[in-house]
Design an enzyme around this catalytic site. Structure first.
Site, PDB file in Angstrom:
ATOM      1  NE  ARG A  80      13.282  21.848  83.393  1.00  0.00           N
ATOM      2  CZ  ARG A  80      13.997  21.222  82.456  1.00  0.00           C
ATOM      3  NH1 ARG A  80      15.276  20.940  82.645  1.00  0.00           N
ATOM      4  NH2 ARG A  80      13.453  20.879  81.321  1.00  0.00           N
ATOM      5  CG  HIS A 124      12.362  15.991  80.046  1.00  0.00           C
ATOM      6  ND1 HIS A 124      12.981  16.968  80.798  1.00  0.00           N
ATOM      7  CD2 HIS A 124      13.373  15.285  79.484  1.00  0.00           C
ATOM      8  CE1 HIS A 124      14.301  16.841  80.703  1.00  0.00           C
ATOM      9  NE2 HIS A 124      14.558  15.825  79.907  1.00  0.00           N
ATOM     10  CD  GLU A 169      18.093  19.364  76.252  1.00  0.00           C
ATOM     11  OE1 GLU A 169      18.232  18.268  75.676  1.00  0.00           O
ATOM     12  OE2 GLU A 169      18.925  19.826  77.038  1.00  0.00           O
ATOM     13  CG  ASN A 290      18.129  22.512  79.330  1.00  0.00           C
ATOM     14  OD1 ASN A 290      17.705  23.290  80.181  1.00  0.00           O
ATOM     15  ND2 ASN A 290      17.488  21.425  78.981  1.00  0.00           N
ATOM     16  CE1 TYR A 292      23.995  18.404  80.864  1.00  0.00           C
ATOM     17  CE2 TYR A 292      22.390  19.443  79.424  1.00  0.00           C
ATOM     18  CZ  TYR A 292      22.693  18.732  80.576  1.00  0.00           C
ATOM     19  OH  TYR A 292      21.694  18.364  81.434  1.00  0.00           O
ATOM     20  CD  GLU A 352      18.274  19.390  81.383  1.00  0.00           C
ATOM     21  OE1 GLU A 352      19.244  18.822  80.834  1.00  0.00           O
ATOM     22  OE2 GLU A 352      17.095  19.119  81.123  1.00  0.00           O
TER      23      GLU A 352
HETATM   24  C1  GBH Z   1      19.663  16.859  78.466  1.00  0.00           C
HETATM   25  O1  GBH Z   1      19.975  16.674  77.135  1.00  0.00           O
HETATM   26  C2  GBH Z   1      18.329  16.286  78.772  1.00  0.00           C
HETATM   27  O2  GBH Z   1      17.347  17.301  78.918  1.00  0.00           O
HETATM   28  C3  GBH Z   1      18.316  15.374  79.966  1.00  0.00           C
HETATM   29  O3  GBH Z   1      17.137  14.620  79.980  1.00  0.00           O
HETATM   30  C4  GBH Z   1      19.565  14.514  79.945  1.00  0.00           C
HETATM   31  O4  GBH Z   1      19.549  13.510  80.918  1.00  0.00           O
HETATM   32  C5  GBH Z   1      20.741  15.416  80.150  1.00  0.00           C
HETATM   33  O5  GBH Z   1      20.728  16.464  79.256  1.00  0.00           O
HETATM   34  C6  GBH Z   1      22.082  14.702  80.063  1.00  0.00           C
HETATM   35  O6  GBH Z   1      22.272  14.166  78.792  1.00  0.00           O
HETATM   36  O7  GBH Z   1      28.269  16.519  70.536  1.00  0.00           O
HETATM   37  O8  GBH Z   1      29.523  15.316  72.177  1.00  0.00           O
HETATM   38  O9  GBH Z   1      29.679  17.714  72.080  1.00  0.00           O
HETATM   39  C7  GBH Z   1      21.282  17.036  76.771  1.00  0.00           C
HETATM   40  C8  GBH Z   1      21.455  17.291  75.305  1.00  0.00           C
HETATM   41  C9  GBH Z   1      22.739  16.841  73.420  1.00  0.00           C
HETATM   42  C10 GBH Z   1      23.792  17.905  75.295  1.00  0.00           C
HETATM   43  C11 GBH Z   1      24.074  16.422  72.921  1.00  0.00           C
HETATM   44  C12 GBH Z   1      25.159  17.566  74.721  1.00  0.00           C
HETATM   45  C13 GBH Z   1      26.260  17.077  72.499  1.00  0.00           C
HETATM   46  C14 GBH Z   1      27.548  16.685  73.070  1.00  0.00           C
HETATM   47  N1  GBH Z   1      22.770  17.014  74.844  1.00  0.00           N
HETATM   48  N2  GBH Z   1      25.091  17.363  73.323  1.00  0.00           N
HETATM   49  S1  GBH Z   1      28.856  16.552  71.894  1.00  0.00           S
END
Ligand code: GBH
Length: 449
Positions: A80, A124, A169, A290, A292, A352
């Site tokens: 991707r 993106h 996103e 995505n 995290y 992701e």
């Molecule tokens: C993605 O965004 C992007 O698509 C990518 O480009 C980027 O490099 C990758 O992730 C890594 O960052 O409030 O401290 O619990 C991620 C979006 C938004 C995910 C903030 C985690 C909050 C963490 N992020 N989010 S916290």
């Protein structure tokens, strides 16, 4: 190191890696590329923690052959990447720049020659600067410009890209880019950023139509989701959690899946016109997810401008970004999507997932990253458990193949399976790369169940 053997994944499960254009390509002035809002933002003093820019990044534009070799060595089924709109349409409108498209044309052919499915994201976050000068995503016209760009891109690549992803996103682009000023274009509009949500969704819907006219490949969007954890047990805490869930998890999903905007906030911001919701609800084939981490939420303090308070989630290890490592959140999220959207929910690909650690070569040519192995092990088990729960998950894309330019964090956060020395551009596979390679090989060898 994980000891339990990983349970089997279904035959055909799509193992992949993800990147994005501005974070890896560099070559910003090459072959007629125009400038984007991220060029402008990164070159504005004080915006990026280490003062760096994506001018060179991983120099992938010139080193893509080596990077495709790394993917082939990993054994992934799919890659991707994102297409830089300013390479295709330097001014954001008008005829295509053939030299810009040539780069992606070669990349796609190189991937196919290695049996790797090209999965292309159209946006993106790197909007052509001339479109920003005309109002960017606050301007409804940008949605139409996006569909035009999708058309030009699919006219060239539509016969070979295996999965299209319209937007990456849109929540983050709205909130960090237009609400809080942390990302490009650096606007601080708080809730006045809602038109950016609607115009991105409208652009998505129009682009789905443009892609369908040029390509028979499936179409998706990649949304970021965070399961909400209650950090209190009053009615006010529950209301705050619902408000966060609507903003973060439903705002960009309810309208896509035909349900209109969630109730509560004035999400339509007065910019929704007759017919828009039908355009936005154009059927998609796959929902890109995505993931995290989860988010802990409680009622806001008196006088807070927000309808919720975000609080640290205790009880989990943390990455170098301080994000909690919570694989159980991924299983919860997938269950939430299934229970919330039921028959309207298309198949899911995890587009992701990944983590940042301070990885460095150890002096013997190795880059040990046991935390990333533990992260991936836990999250893949969570996907396996969600499959057992009956959620239709078709693939998992690790963010990211390479250490790269992490937006406002510059080069200070390393997400790669492959270490990059940003002085020499030397790539060194980390121990997680070998671990994942072996896992993918075992999975792809397994007989169909
Ligand atoms: C993605 O965004 C992007 O698509 C990518 O480009 C980027 O490099 C990758 O992730 C890594 O960052 O409030 O401290 O619990 C991620 C979006 C938004 C995910 C903030 C985690 C909050 C963490 N992020 N989010 S916290």
């Amino acid at each position: 190191m994980p000891t339990e053997p990983m349970p089997d994944f279904p035959a055909g499960f799509r193992w992949g890696v993800s990147t994005s254009a501005y974070q890896i390509e560099g070559a910003v002035g090459v072959d007629g590329r125009g400038s984007s809002i991220w060029d402008t933002f990164a070159h504005s003093p004080g915006r990026i923690v280490d003062g760096s820019t994506g001018d060179v990044a991983c120099d992938h534009y010139h080193r893509h052959a080596e990077d495709v070799d790394l993917m082939a060595g990993l054994g992934v089924c799919a890659y991707r990447f994102s297409i830089a709109w300013p390479r295709v349409q330097p001014g954001g409108t008008g005829a295509a720049n053939p030299a810009g498209l040539d780069f992606y044309d070669r990349l796609v052919d190189d991937l196919l020659a290695r049996d790797i499915d090209p999965v292309a994201t159209l946006f993106h976050w790197d909007l052509p600067q001339p479109l920003e000068d005309a109002g960017g995503w606050l301007n409804r016209d940008t949605a139409h410009r996006f569909a035009e760009y999708a058309d030009l891109t699919a006219a060239r690549l539509g016969d070979r890209v295996k999965l299209w992803i319209t937007l990456n996103e849109p929540f983050v682009h709205m909130s960090l880019g237009h609400g809080m000023g942390v990302h490009a274009p650096g606007r601080m509009l708080l809730f006045d950023a809602f038109p950016v949500a609607h115009h991105q969704l409208l652009g998505h819907g129009l682009a789905v139509g443009a892609l369908r006219a040029r390509s028979t490949s499936p179409v998706a969007i990649a949304n970021n989701y965070s399961p909400v954890r209650l950090a209190g047990d009053t009615d006010a805490d529950r209301a705050a959690a619902a408000a966060y869930e609507a903003l973060h998890n439903r705002l960009f999903t309810d309208p896509l899946l035909g349900r209109g905007y969630p109730a509560g906030q004035d999400f339509d911001a007065g910019v929704v016109r007759d017919g828009d919701l039908a355009v936005i609800a154009a059927p998609i084939d796959v929902l890109g997810v995505n993931y995290y981490n989860p988010t802990a939420v409680r009622a806001p303090e008196e006088g807070s401008p927000l309808p919720f308070d975000l609080v640290p989630l205790d009880g989990y290890p943390r990455t170098a970004f301080d994000w909690p490592v919570a694989p159980d959140g991924l299983r919860d999220l997938l269950g939430w999507l299934r229970d919330t959207y039921r028959d309207d929910l298309p198949p899911i690909e995890i587009t992701e997932g990944g983590c940042a650690y301070d990885d460095a070569p150890d002096g013997t040519g190795r880059v040990p990253d046991p935390e990333r192995i533990a992260y991936l092990d836990g999250h893949l088990r969570a996907v396996r458990a969600a499959l057992d729960d009956g959620v239709d998950v078709r693939g998992y894309f690790v963010w990211s193949l390479l250490d790269n330019w992490e937006w406002a964090e510059g080069f200070t956060k390393r997400f790669g399976l492959v270490h990059v020395d940003f002085d020499t551009q030397v790539r060194t596979p980390k121990s997680s790369y070998a671990w994942l390679r072996d896992l993918i090989a075992a999975s792809r060898r397994a007989p169909a169940a």
